[in-house]
Design an enzyme around this catalytic site. Structure first.
Site, PDB file in Angstrom:
ATOM      1  N   GLU A 119      41.928  58.071  43.971  1.00  0.00           N
ATOM      2  CA  GLU A 119      41.384  56.875  44.437  1.00  0.00           C
ATOM      3  C   GLU A 119      42.188  55.572  44.427  1.00  0.00           C
ATOM      4  O   GLU A 119      43.499  55.871  44.375  1.00  0.00           O
ATOM      5  CB  GLU A 119      40.165  56.535  43.321  1.00  0.00           C
ATOM      6  CG  GLU A 119      40.806  56.503  41.973  1.00  0.00           C
ATOM      7  CD  GLU A 119      39.530  55.893  41.068  1.00  0.00           C
ATOM      8  OE1 GLU A 119      38.400  55.500  41.590  1.00  0.00           O
ATOM      9  OE2 GLU A 119      39.541  56.400  39.756  1.00  0.00           O
TER      10      GLU A 119
ATOM     11  N   ARG B 213      26.763  54.770  32.901  1.00  0.00           N
ATOM     12  CA  ARG B 213      28.484  55.294  32.950  1.00  0.00           C
ATOM     13  C   ARG B 213      28.990  54.367  31.782  1.00  0.00           C
ATOM     14  O   ARG B 213      30.082  54.752  31.143  1.00  0.00           O
ATOM     15  CB  ARG B 213      28.846  54.526  34.489  1.00  0.00           C
ATOM     16  CG  ARG B 213      30.449  54.825  34.594  1.00  0.00           C
ATOM     17  CD  ARG B 213      30.649  54.606  35.895  1.00  0.00           C
ATOM     18  NE  ARG B 213      30.685  53.573  36.380  1.00  0.00           N
ATOM     19  CZ  ARG B 213      30.723  52.791  37.650  1.00  0.00           C
ATOM     20  NH1 ARG B 213      31.109  53.652  38.440  1.00  0.00           N
ATOM     21  NH2 ARG B 213      30.442  51.552  37.770  1.00  0.00           N
TER      22      ARG B 213
ATOM     23  N   LYS C   6      35.523  53.492  32.819  1.00  0.00           N
ATOM     24  CA  LYS C   6      35.665  52.115  33.245  1.00  0.00           C
ATOM     25  C   LYS C   6      36.245  51.285  31.931  1.00  0.00           C
ATOM     26  O   LYS C   6      35.307  50.475  31.329  1.00  0.00           O
ATOM     27  CB  LYS C   6      34.578  51.454  33.866  1.00  0.00           C
ATOM     28  CG  LYS C   6      34.888  50.523  35.002  1.00  0.00           C
ATOM     29  CD  LYS C   6      33.701  50.291  35.803  1.00  0.00           C
ATOM     30  CE  LYS C   6      33.727  49.131  36.790  1.00  0.00           C
ATOM     31  NZ  LYS C   6      34.993  49.030  37.583  1.00  0.00           N
TER      32      LYS C   6
HETATM   33  N1  PLP Z   1      37.083  53.478  41.046  1.00  0.00           N
HETATM   34  C1  PLP Z   1      37.428  52.292  40.480  1.00  0.00           C
HETATM   35  C2  PLP Z   1      38.957  52.446  39.653  1.00  0.00           C
HETATM   36  C3  PLP Z   1      36.506  51.134  40.124  1.00  0.00           C
HETATM   37  O1  PLP Z   1      37.250  50.314  39.400  1.00  0.00           O
HETATM   38  C4  PLP Z   1      35.511  51.071  40.948  1.00  0.00           C
HETATM   39  C5  PLP Z   1      34.693  49.943  40.568  1.00  0.00           C
HETATM   40  O2  PLP Z   1      33.791  49.938  39.985  1.00  0.00           O
HETATM   41  C6  PLP Z   1      35.199  52.139  41.780  1.00  0.00           C
HETATM   42  C7  PLP Z   1      35.777  53.235  41.760  1.00  0.00           C
HETATM   43  C8  PLP Z   1      33.785  51.892  42.409  1.00  0.00           C
HETATM   44  O3  PLP Z   1      32.696  52.179  41.699  1.00  0.00           O
HETATM   45  P1  PLP Z   1      31.363  51.671  42.021  1.00  0.00           P
HETATM   46  O4  PLP Z   1      30.869  52.082  43.147  1.00  0.00           O
HETATM   47  O5  PLP Z   1      30.288  52.047  40.843  1.00  0.00           O
HETATM   48  O6  PLP Z   1      31.433  50.099  41.800  1.00  0.00           O
HETATM   49  C1  COI Z   2      33.775  46.836  41.038  1.00  0.00           C
HETATM   50  O1  COI Z   2      33.666  47.221  42.208  1.00  0.00           O
HETATM   51  O2  COI Z   2      32.826  46.491  40.292  1.00  0.00           O
HETATM   52  C2  COI Z   2      34.930  46.863  40.175  1.00  0.00           C
HETATM   53  O3  COI Z   2      34.788  46.863  39.079  1.00  0.00           O
HETATM   54  C3  COI Z   2      36.190  46.924  40.899  1.00  0.00           C
HETATM   55  C4  COI Z   2      37.213  45.738  40.132  1.00  0.00           C
HETATM   56  C5  COI Z   2      38.379  46.409  40.169  1.00  0.00           C
HETATM   57  C6  COI Z   2      36.996  44.423  40.764  1.00  0.00           C
END
Ligand code: PLP
Ligand code: COI
Length: 341
Positions: A220, A82, A184
């Site tokens: 989201e 990612r 991200k």
């Molecule tokens: N959506 C956003 C905007 C996020 O910052 C995060 C955090 O990483 C997620 C979703 C969840 O992603 P993940 O499950 O890969 O941590």
């Molecule tokens: C995560 O879940 O790792 C994130 O990056 C969310 C963050 C906004 C704390």
């Protein structure tokens, strides 16, 4: 190895400086070997691209102590891929997957004394990030970059732990159509700061962002994807090109199908459908699965039948199975768990 004297059970989601971080620099078109260092401070030009034009991307993953005392990480290869997608979108160099996964392991090992013990409810959060570091004044990508990973022990992202949250449908957009919502990048989070401060002032825990084009579909929150359970016990989760492809959400979809035998739909979800949902949750590395009890749509309250006192039953099963896999209580699918030590 002796653990640090930290009140693990009462940790919130905050920054605690740990001993070592990994740093690698990109100059003249190539990454150096990188190394672990002690200094947590960064010195750079006042005109660094990251400071002027926000050329920065990041990742988030956790290290867990398992039931049998190992320290593991969860699917770090997916964070690496990612991050490569985020880098491509912001014209940054890729930090190769094998080197990324190796650097994560090095940081965890070097800070093992900060990995919370099994059963404490806390974990070691890892924050890989990369930014343009050389001076840039015309709008263009940097030529030099720094990649770093630091770690910090954390507890639950939301203060109440597993207490259901109240969220509002935001009038602000988090992402633009054809924008950067699916990567991200720090800029997406800067965009969300005014919206989250506004929501907090109004007494809400989080925002629900809608699709930026039609504002009729669920996207989201500022830091997690949504997962819903319908009244006939189907798991449904939004499909959109402008949300982050959450690793937790992708893992939960697999868990729901393959471990719990549930029907799963990844599709567009309209705001109009929300009253038909039985359970809702926010899923992400930081959020794990945080249940939602109430969604407020411009004063109109949508109260989820799962209520405001605990997680809904299907959300709880998903939570228990995923955390069971992460903590070594339940056998993981091939390749999901990387043992560090
Ligand atoms: N959506 C956003 C905007 C996020 O910052 C995060 C955090 O990483 C997620 C979703 C969840 O992603 P993940 O499950 O890969 O941590
Ligand atoms: C995560 O879940 O790792 C994130 O990056 C969310 C963050 C906004 C704390």
């Amino acid at each position: 190895m002796e653990k640090k004297d930290i009140d693990w059970a009462n940790l919130g989601f905050g920054y605690v400086e740990t001993d070592k971080r990994f740093v690698s620099n990109y100059t003249n078109g190539a990454w150096d070997d990188g190394q672990l260092i002690s200094d947590s401070m960064i010195t750079m030009s006042e005109c660094a691209c990251v400071l002027q034009y926000a050329q920065t991307i990041f990742e988030g993953l956790k290290a867990y102590t398992t039931e049998d005392g190992h320290i593991v990480t969860f699917r770090p290869d997916l964070n690496a891929s990612r991050m490569a997608a985020s880098a491509a979108r912001l014209e940054m160099p890729v930090y190769e997957e094998a080197k990324f996964v190796d650097a994560v392991a090095k940081v965890v090992e070097a800070n093992a004394a900060y990995v919370p013990p099994y059963g404490s409810g806390a974990t070691l959060y890892l924050r890989p990030f990369m930014f343009g570091i050389n001076p840039v004044i015309g709008v263009k990508p940097a030529t030099d970059y720094q990649f770093r990973i630091f770690s910090t022990p954390v507890g639950p992202y939301f203060k109440g732990g597993a207490k259901p949250l109240t969220i509002k449908i935001s009038d602000f957009d988090r992402a633009a159509p054809q924008g950067t919502g699916n990567i991200k990048a720090g800029l997406n989070y800067a965009m969300s700061l005014h919206a989250i401060v506004t929501a907090h002032k109004e007494g809400f825990d989080e925002n629900m962002y809608l699709d930026p084009k039609t504002r009729t579909k669920v996207e989201e929150t500022g830091g997690a994807n949504f997962l819903f359970v319908t009244k006939d016990n189907k798991v449904v989760t939004p499909k959109s090109d402008s949300i982050l492809p959450s690793i937790t959400r992708r893992s939960l979809v697999y868990v729901a199908k393959e471990y719990l035998g549930l029907e799963v739909e990844e599709r567009e979800i309209y705001v109009d459908e929300l009253p038909d949902m039985a359970e809702a949750g926010l899923c992400g590395t930081a959020a794990v699965i945080s249940p939602v009890g109430k969604i407020v749509d411009h004063g109109k309250e949508i109260c989820l039948p799962s209520g405001m006192s605990e997680m809904g039953p299907t959300t709880k099963k998903l939570y228990d199975t995923l955390t069971g896999i992460q903590m070594g209580r339940i056998e993981a699918p091939e390749g999901w768990i990387k043992v560090i030590m």
